[in-house]
Write an enzyme that holds these catalytic residues in place. Sequence first.
Site, short mmCIF file in Angstrom:
data_model
loop_
_atom_site.label_atom_id
_atom_site.label_comp_id
_atom_site.label_asym_id
_atom_site.label_seq_id
_atom_site.Cartn_x
_atom_site.Cartn_y
_atom_site.Cartn_z
N LYS A 50 0.83 -1.21 0.00
CA LYS A 50 0.00 0.00 0.00
C LYS A 50 0.86 1.26 0.00
CE LYS A 50 -0.65 0.02 5.05
NZ LYS A 50 -1.66 -0.06 6.13
N GLU B 243 10.43 -11.15 -28.02
CA GLU B 243 9.54 -11.34 -26.86
C GLU B 243 8.08 -11.37 -27.25
OE1 GLU B 243 9.85 -6.87 -27.19
OE2 GLU B 243 11.17 -8.59 -27.51
N HIS C 129 13.46 -11.03 -19.87
CA HIS C 129 13.19 -9.87 -20.73
C HIS C 129 12.53 -8.76 -19.90
CE1 HIS C 129 11.74 -7.38 -24.02
NE2 HIS C 129 12.61 -8.02 -24.78
#
EC number: 5.3.2.5
Length: 404
Positions: A91, A169, A257
């Site tokens: 948070k 990717e 990646h």
Amino acid sequence: MSEVLATYLLTDTTDSEKRAEQIAAGLTVGSWTDLPLVKQEQLRKHKGRVVKVEEKEGTSENETQSVITIAYPEVNFSRDIPAVLTTVFGKLSLDGKIKLTDLEFSEGFKRSLPGPKFGIYGIRKLLGEFERPLLMSIFKGVIGRDLADIKEQLRQQALGGVDLIKDDEIFFENELAPFETRIIEGKQVLKETREETGHKTLYAVNLTGRTAELRDKARRAAELGADALLLNVFAYGLDVMQSLAEDKEIPLPIMAHPAVSGAFTSSPVYGLSHALLLGKLNRYCGADFSLFPSPYGSVALPKESALAIHDECVKDDVFHPSFAVPSAGIHPGMVPLLMRDFGIDHIINAGGGIHGHPKGGEGGGKAFRAIIDAVLEAQPIEEKAASCKDLQLALDKWGRVEAV
């Protein structure tokens, strides 16, 4: 008592010491001063503590910044990265201008993490190459291409002398070039090119699909003889990569990646630092290679950030060092600069700088290999180019970035 130390950059906080105390208590025991003494004694071992508060100059005249470090007792959470990140920056990441810049773990906590399975030495041993930066190339423009096109692209890159070739990717499972078929056919292509040139090349196949499928898919890749796995780690989560790295039935190097990581790291005042996410946490959770934007390519990181990632990949620790892979917009004329800034133990990673060569992927690879050799041998680049047509063509097209 074992603790995890979290360091933060606070921006525009009027009372840094008060803010640090609020964080230390708020993310552990909640309120502290209002507790009766008996309760304080019961909860003392759970309370976070402020280690340091340092004021620093902001990046603008009206901006104030400070660096704070808070120690969180390990008794409060399980020994896993999701638990740590939720504790120290859950948070809190939603609460104003605050950036998590570093985490320091106890030796006991580190023993619960895998680190790289191979690391720099292990990868070099697979290739039999120990004296220079490794050269990696990327499949480009493969979406919509059939297997024959992909095999030819693989062949041309390998003939150019690259050490590693990775999938793009965004190259996912598809009917034109399925995952398992790419592994099988790719191995055959690289076997043939090695017989032709004597040079060994490894192929990293993109591990994709639903999270629940990844472990079995990676095990199948290992059974088929895959060389390495590419993983979009920040689309899946560090814990997913850790699970793959820990699996003894997946004895493969993992290439992490940075896709999606910019959402966490790009702001100077929010999120996580590049060095922490792409360097330390990638390495601790099992990445043998960590890809990130170089300081001088088409998608550039600040040089300080890129070098900090590299430092986290290779600094002395209980884990094997990881290969840092500065990427994006790399061409042969940048090699002297890359080798000056990142040294021998990094990977030169090129896509368009290889495929865009006037003589194609083979010529691009040969140009990179030639300029790497020139830098290692302290040979003038112009002299090397005069004896290597591929390098001269590359320099004519892209020019040279001076290492100043």
